[in-house]
Design a protein around this motif. Structure first.
Motif, PDB file in Angstrom:
ATOM      1  N   ALA A  84       0.857  -1.184   0.000  1.00  0.00           N
ATOM      2  CA  ALA A  84       0.000   0.000   0.000  1.00  0.00           C
ATOM      3  C   ALA A  84       0.892   1.232   0.000  1.00  0.00           C
ATOM      4  N   MET A  85       0.445   2.262  -0.705  1.00  0.00           N
ATOM      5  CA  MET A  85       1.138   3.548  -0.736  1.00  0.00           C
ATOM      6  C   MET A  85       0.157   4.569  -0.184  1.00  0.00           C
ATOM      7  N   ILE A  86       0.603   5.312   0.825  1.00  0.00           N
ATOM      8  CA  ILE A  86      -0.254   6.314   1.438  1.00  0.00           C
ATOM      9  C   ILE A  86       0.411   7.676   1.316  1.00  0.00           C
ATOM     10  N   GLU A  87      -0.194   8.550   0.549  1.00  0.00           N
ATOM     11  CA  GLU A  87       0.233   9.943   0.497  1.00  0.00           C
ATOM     12  C   GLU A  87      -0.490  10.630   1.650  1.00  0.00           C
ATOM     13  N   MET A  88       0.257  11.344   2.483  1.00  0.00           N
ATOM     14  CA  MET A  88      -0.380  11.913   3.667  1.00  0.00           C
ATOM     15  C   MET A  88       0.282  13.206   4.118  1.00  0.00           C
ATOM     16  N   ASN A  89      -0.461  13.914   4.930  1.00  0.00           N
ATOM     17  CA  ASN A  89       0.076  15.048   5.663  1.00  0.00           C
ATOM     18  C   ASN A  89       0.192  14.624   7.116  1.00  0.00           C
ATOM     19  N   LEU A  90       1.193  15.140   7.778  1.00  0.00           N
ATOM     20  CA  LEU A  90       1.409  14.894   9.199  1.00  0.00           C
ATOM     21  C   LEU A  90       1.361  16.258   9.871  1.00  0.00           C
ATOM     22  N   THR A  91       0.607  16.361  10.961  1.00  0.00           N
ATOM     23  CA  THR A  91       0.556  17.611  11.714  1.00  0.00           C
ATOM     24  C   THR A  91       0.753  17.331  13.197  1.00  0.00           C
ATOM     25  N   GLY A  92       1.209  18.318  13.892  1.00  0.00           N
ATOM     26  CA  GLY A  92       1.355  18.225  15.338  1.00  0.00           C
ATOM     27  C   GLY A  92       1.909  19.525  15.883  1.00  0.00           C
ATOM     28  N   THR A  93       1.582  19.817  17.125  1.00  0.00           N
ATOM     29  CA  THR A  93       2.071  21.023  17.788  1.00  0.00           C
ATOM     30  C   THR A  93       3.042  20.616  18.882  1.00  0.00           C
ATOM     31  N   ASN A  94       4.207  21.222  18.883  1.00  0.00           N
ATOM     32  CA  ASN A  94       5.229  20.873  19.859  1.00  0.00           C
ATOM     33  C   ASN A  94       4.907  21.508  21.208  1.00  0.00           C
ATOM     34  N   THR A  95       4.125  20.766  22.018  1.00  0.00           N
ATOM     35  CA  THR A  95       3.781  21.214  23.364  1.00  0.00           C
ATOM     36  C   THR A  95       4.409  20.318  24.433  1.00  0.00           C
ATOM     37  N   GLY A  96       5.162  19.317  23.997  1.00  0.00           N
ATOM     38  CA  GLY A  96       5.862  18.432  24.932  1.00  0.00           C
ATOM     39  C   GLY A  96       7.365  18.627  24.829  1.00  0.00           C
ATOM     40  N   GLU A  97       8.089  18.215  25.880  1.00  0.00           N
ATOM     41  CA  GLU A  97       9.549  18.329  25.868  1.00  0.00           C
ATOM     42  C   GLU A  97      10.149  17.621  24.663  1.00  0.00           C
ATOM     43  N   ILE A  98      11.295  18.128  24.212  1.00  0.00           N
ATOM     44  CA  ILE A  98      12.010  17.548  23.080  1.00  0.00           C
ATOM     45  C   ILE A  98      13.191  16.758  23.620  1.00  0.00           C
ATOM     46  N   PRO A  99      13.110  15.406  23.592  1.00  0.00           N
ATOM     47  CA  PRO A  99      14.252  14.616  24.069  1.00  0.00           C
ATOM     48  C   PRO A  99      15.392  14.664  23.056  1.00  0.00           C
ATOM     49  N   LEU A 100      16.611  14.746  23.549  1.00  0.00           N
ATOM     50  CA  LEU A 100      17.782  14.785  22.677  1.00  0.00           C
ATOM     51  C   LEU A 100      18.611  13.519  22.851  1.00  0.00           C
ATOM     52  N   THR A 101      18.954  12.903  21.740  1.00  0.00           N
ATOM     53  CA  THR A 101      19.855  11.753  21.764  1.00  0.00           C
ATOM     54  C   THR A 101      21.290  12.285  21.857  1.00  0.00           C
ATOM     55  N   PRO A 102      22.262  11.436  22.159  1.00  0.00           N
ATOM     56  CA  PRO A 102      23.658  11.895  22.148  1.00  0.00           C
ATOM     57  C   PRO A 102      24.055  12.489  20.789  1.00  0.00           C
ATOM     58  N   ASP A 103      23.561  11.911  19.680  1.00  0.00           N
ATOM     59  CA  ASP A 103      23.850  12.480  18.354  1.00  0.00           C
ATOM     60  C   ASP A 103      23.254  13.874  18.212  1.00  0.00           C
ATOM     61  N   ASP A 104      22.008  14.056  18.718  1.00  0.00           N
ATOM     62  CA  ASP A 104      21.376  15.383  18.689  1.00  0.00           C
ATOM     63  C   ASP A 104      22.216  16.382  19.472  1.00  0.00           C
ATOM     64  N   GLN A 105      22.667  15.977  20.666  1.00  0.00           N
ATOM     65  CA  GLN A 105      23.449  16.869  21.513  1.00  0.00           C
ATOM     66  C   GLN A 105      24.726  17.305  20.806  1.00  0.00           C
ATOM     67  N   THR A 106      25.379  16.365  20.145  1.00  0.00           N
ATOM     68  CA  THR A 106      26.619  16.675  19.428  1.00  0.00           C
ATOM     69  C   THR A 106      26.350  17.611  18.258  1.00  0.00           C
ATOM     70  N   SER A 107      25.350  17.284  17.438  1.00  0.00           N
ATOM     71  CA  SER A 107      25.102  18.097  16.243  1.00  0.00           C
ATOM     72  C   SER A 107      24.587  19.489  16.591  1.00  0.00           C
ATOM     73  N   LEU A 108      23.864  19.625  17.709  1.00  0.00           N
ATOM     74  CA  LEU A 108      23.351  20.935  18.120  1.00  0.00           C
ATOM     75  C   LEU A 108      24.301  21.678  19.053  1.00  0.00           C
ATOM     76  N   GLY A 109      25.363  20.986  19.513  1.00  0.00           N
ATOM     77  CA  GLY A 109      26.320  21.613  20.428  1.00  0.00           C
ATOM     78  C   GLY A 109      25.709  21.892  21.794  1.00  0.00           C
ATOM     79  N   LEU A 110      24.835  20.995  22.260  1.00  0.00           N
ATOM     80  CA  LEU A 110      24.159  21.176  23.542  1.00  0.00           C
ATOM     81  C   LEU A 110      24.506  20.030  24.489  1.00  0.00           C
TER      82      LEU A 110
END
Length: 169
Positions: A84-110
């Motif tokens: 099956a092929m599903i063309e779709m839109n995804l929506t959401g509002t960022n109202t929850g905390e954003i968890p960072l992986t070690p890779d995220d921390q390195t790439s964002l310098g955080l």
């Protein structure tokens, strides 16, 4: 006679697609697990390898935390007895905390495990291809813009690059 499991009760690919979308929209990882073959592969276009179900469930838990109102909006569904092929839109509002992986921390310098919510509405269009067998998803391939989530959250800026068009003289 033994009653069929929830996954076995899904007979047609169209039903499998509907049930899978409903499970995503309900943030129901248990139902998604029932609808996927235990050895299902989850892949992303342009990314080598697959993350497998455990990695996918972990990613979805983080996504549902960041975007508590995460919703898939199917636009076009094409299905046969194997895919099956599903063309779709995804929506959401960022109202929850954003968890960072070690890779995220390195790439964002955080050097933090989480970032506070941004309050941003995220909207993205993409395609998901589901390969199926015996009423279950055996492979899920996602075709989304590469940095849609990080860009939507405002964590990175992706600059448009001009295309070099070849012209004939």
């Amino acid at each position: 006679m033994v009653a069929p499991t929830a996954a076995e009760a899904v007979r047609s690919p169209q039903d499998l697609v509907s049930e899978t979308i409903k499970a995503y929209n309900d943030h129901d990882l248990d139902r998604l697990a029932e609808l996927h073959d235990p050895s299902a592969r989850i892949t992303f276009a342009g990314v080598d390898g697959d993350i497998g179900l455990e990695g996918w469930w972990s990613s979805l838990q983080a996504l549902f935390t960041m975007l508590p109102d995460f919703t898939l909006w199917p636009l076009t569904v094409l299905a046969d007895d194997q895919a099956a092929m599903i063309e779709m839109n995804l929506t959401g509002t960022n109202t929850g905390e954003i968890p960072l992986t070690p890779d995220d921390q390195t790439s964002l310098g955080l050097d933090v495990d989480h970032l506070p919510p941004t309050g941003r509405l995220i909207e993205v269009a993409g395609v998901v291809v589901l390969r199926t067998a015996d009423g279950r998803v055996t492979q899920e391939t996602h075709y989304w813009p590469r940095h849609w989530l990080d860009e939507g959250l405002g964590l990175v800026t992706v600059e448009a690059r001009p295309l070099r068009l070849e012209t004939s003289a």
